[in-house]
Design an enzyme around this catalytic site. Structure first.
Site, PDB file in Angstrom:
ATOM      1  N   GLY A 161       0.544  -1.304   0.115  1.00  0.00           N
ATOM      2  CA  GLY A 161      -0.144  -0.023   0.015  1.00  0.00           C
ATOM      3  C   GLY A 161       0.905   1.341   0.042  1.00  0.00           C
ATOM      4  O   GLY A 161       2.019   1.343  -0.498  1.00  0.00           O
ATOM      5  N   GLY A 162       0.405   2.436   0.701  1.00  0.00           N
ATOM      6  CA  GLY A 162       1.017   3.514   0.553  1.00  0.00           C
ATOM      7  C   GLY A 162       2.311   3.326   1.361  1.00  0.00           C
ATOM      8  O   GLY A 162       3.369   4.464   0.924  1.00  0.00           O
TER       9      GLY A 162
ATOM     10  N   GLY B 177      24.588  11.468 -29.862  1.00  0.00           N
ATOM     11  CA  GLY B 177      24.127  12.177 -28.611  1.00  0.00           C
ATOM     12  C   GLY B 177      24.810  11.366 -27.480  1.00  0.00           C
ATOM     13  O   GLY B 177      24.911  12.187 -26.335  1.00  0.00           O
ATOM     14  N   ALA B 178      24.888  10.103 -27.277  1.00  0.00           N
ATOM     15  CA  ALA B 178      25.392   9.477 -26.399  1.00  0.00           C
ATOM     16  C   ALA B 178      26.452   9.863 -25.988  1.00  0.00           C
ATOM     17  O   ALA B 178      27.013   9.614 -24.639  1.00  0.00           O
ATOM     18  CB  ALA B 178      25.259   7.862 -26.521  1.00  0.00           C
TER      19      ALA B 178
END
Lengths: 678, 530
Positions: B193-194, B428-429
């Site tokens: 859960g949370g 770009g890498a």
């Protein structure tokens, strides 16, 4: 060195000084350690060297050692190291005057020798006719008999098919040995004790023979029980000189592959040695042999010896002969090939000391499976003993960072030790193996170390059956003896303390050391800069010699015994060490941590009984079943080729095949699943 | 553990009149002893037995293994919840299901909480949460790492929103502590859960194989909502989070292993963002040459090799603590030491997907880089990257924004930043992987490096379109770019070095970079593309 040895060297110095070097440039048509070995002698003689290599070997040590290198093709040896034309072209284009073939590959291929000759290049080995005569196991026996050499009782003949194999085997009488007509070594050799084993042996041997030599002819002969394998190294030149360099005993074998060799033999008498040597020379002269060669004999318990075969090449285990005779065999081969006479005569050859060789293989010694990968740690031993500068020779073709690939022989190196007598040579070998750092792949040093410590081996009472008799269920990995525990425990305790206390101060700490399911509580005390370890009611003073880094560490216990310990890895909990060649995981925890560790559940491994798993990395050469097929347990369903060997994979259970996970031609990893059953 | 080690708040007693003190004291002491005894037993022996049966240690046993022996000082052992609904007023346990306090790991202070599954299933009450908040506040104040040992069924439902508020208080502190002190979550049971958002915010989450689970909604709810049948292990076991979701940084075989590995990890880390990592005395020479590296990169650009071998050759004693070893294996990240000093290693892994950058690898790398930058840990980038992974799946998955995370993280980092290009640095890498252009301090290229806008085939197809002899042009292209010279000429790499000298050079650089001081422009915080 003995007087005769010194004299020989003096004579040789005079001769080499008076003549020019045999060749200006030599191409070595091989890879790995033997290529490096040949280059070493060439270099010492001032001869330029040319290496050939496959594309995956472009960074190999033999390539870097050579003055020039030529790529002769892709990784599979059939397209590179066995490509005669490519190698001849390489020799021509680099201007090499001669080619040394090493062993294996083209070393006993008379077509290759012929092709070189046609191109005006010398083959550093015997003449074509000698290779041909001795390379054929049937013809060689006929010649041997005629030359007055003792031969094994048996049947000589080419085996056409399975039925013929069974018939011949029955005529010869069981047990029989089935082997390839072409080529030497253990490849393609199998022993059969009954008809069905003959059938299986025939199939596997002929396939392997075809794969390794391109010639699937086979031979069946009587298998002599309890034999020793003793071979004579000979040297012959074109001037009619032929000498024998005494014997090597290679009885420690597994599946006819030599594992440990020694020279001289612990068995034969000087008279037998002389008789064997003389017969070997008679055989060599009968075929006008000119080069180095080896005549292999089987020797029975009565010291009767029988001719087995002649290897017309430089033998893997030649270094031990070099150690005890002082002869550089490669040097002599080069001289003979150039037409010079041998630099020794028979009277120069003595036996000086004892040499032992271990073949170090990238192979799991328990399951006998090849191992491939990068050598993440690799340091050869350099044992320096006070009484001699000699002692250790390691012939290898690799360095740290090299890779062992699936394409070639898995041999890592030949480790040779030399001493004044057998015991000292063996003891040096033990020490050398302890210090030999090899990691990243699995290797057989634990088995080698085991053999060296075996009492029967120590006594010299050995035969080619040694391994199967001493380890009938196979080598199971070294269990820790009480004595070894007494060394390992305090050493690891101090090592751990050093690793985890970088600025140690006088203190006393308790640990629990676990290895092989055994837990030993210890107390490590540091007082006035000295460590002592208390365990099992005794206290041992431990002096570490290394720092916190470095693989090979030494621990002096009570300033008497020195424990060499290889520290391979520490993950914060477990130290992976190699001790007496065996890799062990040793966990060092505080008593409290150990108390809780003991409560942790043991996790069960995944059930793999429904799967056929490749036991080794290799290429999948065949799958003989399809999805939906019903097979019986033990049926051969696939073949994985690794290190030139066909490994038959059998169905792990009877049942129907659910899924085939791999396809023919795939390169499979060890532990990769191939088939799944319902 | 001796009782006297515990904090006894007895100063109140001193104010009593002397004649009454003895009697009161004996009653109080008796009660105190009773309470403490109860507290040590958590939810009782039978629940402890049940915990053991699952192969798990209790909350207190875990603390014993994790901390230096005898160093633990417990706080709030006597805290109890104040819930009166649903019959809760009848059930109280001293400590209320969580053990909190402080202690040392190899002599260095840490704060921790350890959830006790034997008490109300480890469920979180308001009182429980305030205990955790108390140690979190102190961790921040003194600048010591925070360790959370999670083993809890979730919120204490009986307390309603008070419990949720408790979670909120913890999450807030997790956020405020982020980048101030290292926060490590150990998942040693359920975390559902949370509750999962506390580990999610901390720096590293580790799990135990087989006995730990994390999910927002468990298998029952999944079945109700989506009609999907799934086991706890499949949904949120260690394998799911270590290799698929990337929510966990690693997993260990059992509780003891995990706790000991956590001790090992802490040794690499500084206590807070004002400090440097502890320097470990080391006998591995900084000057060590590594001949093996000269031949480790295959000649063929398409042959793979294992970047981890290079890491192990380079760093002190081959000691590498890998983070997320099973997730996005095309990038390798982790801690090691160079000449005793902690460094963060980021390496492209040519063995997996050619070492390309994809969404997962970018996110994994970026998060690790930001941790190192937060805590003054120098970065070593080992680069062999053919580029970003092309394809619809990646583009539609947002490789643009995810790839940008790695770029952002490396560009904003002000710690010493070193790059070694071992082979490929394409497109770009190349820029992203700690190039000179984004403020790397030292960039080296090995002789095997090739640094270009793109691979030869693609490049020639564009710039020589229509050329009759594309093969020839390609050869020319390779000749121009498949080497380190064009980059070295421009000064984009500082030197082309022999691989064997790499350790020596990096150690020397790290030495002069120890006092590096670089400031980013003032901002409230940057806006990393999330």
């Amino acid at each position: 060195m003995s007087r005769t040895g010194l004299l020989a060297q003096f004579k040789r110095t005079l001769q080499t000084a008076s003549v020019t070097k045999p060749f200006e440039k030599v191409l070595i048509a091989n890879r790995g350690e033997i290529a490096c070995r040949v280059m070493k002698t060439c270099r010492s003689l001032g001869i330029k060297t040319v290496a050939v290599h496959s594309d995956v070997d472009d960074r190999a040590l033999h390539v870097r050692m050579a003055d020039e290198a030529v790529c002769v093709g892709p990784a599979p040896s059939s397209q590179s190291y066995l490509d005669m034309q490519a190698i001849v072209n390489a020799a021509v284009s680099t201007g090499a005057q001669a080619v040394h073939p090493g062993y294996g590959f083209l070393s006993e291929n008379c077509k290759f020798a012929q092709l070189l000759e046609e191109n005006g290049i010398s083959f550093i080995g015997p003449k074509e006719r000698a290779i041909q005569a001795m390379g054929d196991k049937i013809e060689s026996k006929i010649i041997a008999r005629a030359a007055g050499v003792n031969c094994i009782p048996g049947f000589d003949g080419v085996v056409e098919d399975e039925a013929a194999a069974v018939r011949i085997a029955n005529e010869v009488g069981y047990p029989v040995m089935i082997k390839a007509s072409a080529g030497g070594g253990g490849k393609g050799m199998r022993v059969a004790w009954n008809d069905s084993e003959v059938k299986e042996g025939f199939k596997l041997s002929s396939e392997e023979a075809a794969a390794s030599f391109g010639d699937d002819r086979l031979l069946i002969e009587r298998f002599i029980d309890n034999p020793r394998h003793i071979e004579i190294q000979i040297l012959a030149d074109s001037h009619g000189n032929c000498i024998y360099l005494n014997e090597r005993e290679c009885s420690i074998q597994r599946r006819n592959q030599k594992v440990v060799e020694e020279a001289p033999s612990s068995f034969i008498t000087p008279e037998v040695r002389k008789a064997m040597g003389e017969q070997a020379c008679q055989l060599a002269q009968a075929v006008d042999y000119q080069s180095a060669g080896t005549v292999e004999f089987l020797v029975d318990s009565q010291m009767n010896f029988y001719f087995l075969e002649m290897n017309t090449r430089l033998q893997v285990e030649h270094p031990i002969t070099e150690c005890i005779t002082g002869v550089d065999i490669v040097d002599e081969m080069l001289r003979v090939a150039a037409g010079y006479p041998l630099s020794y005569s028979q009277s120069d050859i003595g036996i000086n000391g004892w040499a032992v060789e271990c073949r170090v293989y990238a192979e799991d010694p328990v399951r006998y499976l090849p191992s491939i990968g990068l050598l993440t740690k690799y340091t050869e031993p350099s044992v320096q003993h006070n009484d001699s500068k000699l002692g250790v020779r390691c012939d290898s073709g690799i360095v740290e960072g090299s890779s062992i690939s699936i394409h070639y022989d898995p041999m890592i190196s030949k480790l040779v030790t030399y001493g004044p007598d057998r015991t000292s040579a063996i003891e040096r070998m033990e020490r050398a193996l302890d210090e030999y750092v090899i990691d990243g792949i699995t290797h057989n040093t634990p088995l080698l170390r085991e053999i060296l410590g075996n009492e029967r081996f120590r006594s010299g009472d050995i035969s080619t059956k040694f391994l199967e008799e001493e380890y009938p269920k196979g080598y199971s990995g070294g269990a820790l003896t009480a004595l070894q525990k007494g060394e390992l425990v305090p050493s690891v305790a101090v090592l751990h303390h050093l690793k985890t206390n970088r600025t140690p101060s006088d203190d006393s700490v308790n640990y629990v050391i676990s290895c092989d399911e055994e837990k030993v509580p210890v107390t490590v005390t540091l007082q006035n800069g000295k460590y002592s370890v208390t365990f099992e009611d005794k206290t041992v003073e431990v002096s570490p010699t290394g720092g916190t880094h470095g693989t090979l560490q030494e621990f002096k216990l009570d300033s008497t015994s020195v424990v060499p310990l290889q520290h391979l890895r520490f993950d914060g909990v477990t130290h992976t060490v190699r001790y007496r060649c065996c890799k062990r995981d040793v966990t060092v925890l505080t008593p409290l941590q150990q108390k809780y560790m003991d409560t942790m559940p043991v996790k069960v491994k995944e059930d793999t009984s429904n799967l056929l798993i490749s036991p080794m990395p290799g290429s999948l050469s065949s799958i003989s079943v399809e999805e939906g097929d019903e097979v019986l347990e033990g049926t051969e369903v696939a073949i994985v080729v690794a290190m030139k060997m066909n490994n038959s994979l059998k169905a792990p259970k009877s049942g129907k095949i659910k899924k085939i996970w791999a396809k023919v031609g795939d390169i499979v990893d060890g532990d990769q699943k191939i088939l799944e059953f319902y | 553990m001796a009782l006297s080690r515990f904090y006894i708040p007895c100063h109140a007693l001193v104010k009593l009149a002397p004649q009454t003190r003895t009697a009161v004291t004996s009653v109080v002491l008796e009660r105190l002893e009773q309470k403490k005894k109860e507290a040590l037993l958590g939810g009782g022996q039978h629940r402890i037995d049940a915990q053991h049966k699952k192969g798990k240690l209790t909350a207190r046993e875990r603390i014993e293994v994790l901390l230096d022996e005898g160093s633990f000082v417990e706080w709030d052992q006597l805290v109890e919840h104040d819930c009166i609904d649903w019959g809760m007023d009848k059930t109280h346990f001293a400590g209320d299901g969580v053990v909190t306090g402080t202690g040392t790991v190899n002599g260095r202070q840490v704060f921790l909480f350890s959830q006790d599954f034997t008490v109300f299933g480890g469920s979180l009450s308001a009182a429980y949460a305030s205990k955790i908040c108390k140690i979190m506040d102190h961790a921040e104040m003194v600048g010591a790492p925070l360790l959370g040992l999670n083993d809890s069924g979730g919120a204490r439902i009986q307390e309603g929103v008070a419990s949720l508020g408790g979670y909120g208080d913890i999450f807030l502190r997790n956020v405020l502590l982020s980048g101030v002190v290292p926060q490590i979550s150990l998942i040693m049971g359920p975390c559902a859960g949370g509750a999962v958002y506390s580990p999610a915010i901390t720096d590293f989450t580790f799990m135990v194989k087989g006995t730990s689970h994390m999910f927002i909604t468990g298998p029952d709810v999944v079945k109700q909502v989506t009609n999907e049948t799934v086991t706890q292990e499949e949904l949120g076991g260690s394998a799911a989070h270590c290799s698929t979701s990337g929510c966990a940084a690693g997993a260990c075989e059992n509780d003891v292993h995990l706790l000991l590995q956590t001790r090992r990890l802490l040794d690499f880390l500084p206590s807070n963002n004002q400090e440097k990592s502890p320097v470990r005395p080391c006998s591995d020479p900084a000057e060590r040459e590594i001949p093996a590296l000269d031949n480790i990169v295959p000649n063929s650009p398409i042959s793979p090799y294992d970047i981890k071998h290079i890491v192990e050759f380079l760093v002190d004693e081959g000691d590498f603590f890998e983070i997320m070893p099973d997730y996005a294996k095309n990038i390798v990240v982790g801690f090691a030491r160079m000449n005793g000093e902690t460094v963060g290693i980021v390496g492209n892994q040519p063995l997996v997907a050619a070492g390309c950058l994809d969404i997962n690898a970018s996110v994994k790398g970026a998060r690790f880089v930001r941790f190192c930058d937060s805590f003054n840990i120098p970065l070593i980038i080992l680069e062999d990257v053919p580029g970003f992974l092309p394809g619809t799946q990646q583009e539609h998955g947002g490789i643009i924004k995810h790839g940008a995370k790695l770029l952002y993280a490396l560009a904003e980092a002000t710690v010493p930043k070193l790059t070694v290009i071992t082979r490929k640095a394409y497109g770009g890498a190349y820029v992203v992987m700690n190039s000179k252009h984004i403020r790397a301090d030292v960039n080296y290229a090995w002789p095997s490096s090739e640094i270009a806008v793109m691979g030869s085939k693609g490049a020639v197809a564009i710039i020589c379109r229509g050329d009759p002899d594309l093969a020839k042009r390609e050869e020319e292209y390779i000749d121009t770019f498949a080497n380190p010279f064009p980059t070295a000429k421009k000064g984009f790499v500082d030197d082309v070095i022999m691989p064997r000298d790499t350790r020596k050079r990096l150690c020397a650089d790290l030495k002069w970079l120890r006092n590096k001081s670089q400031k980013n422009p003032w901002k409230k915080h940057g806006n990393i593309p999330l």
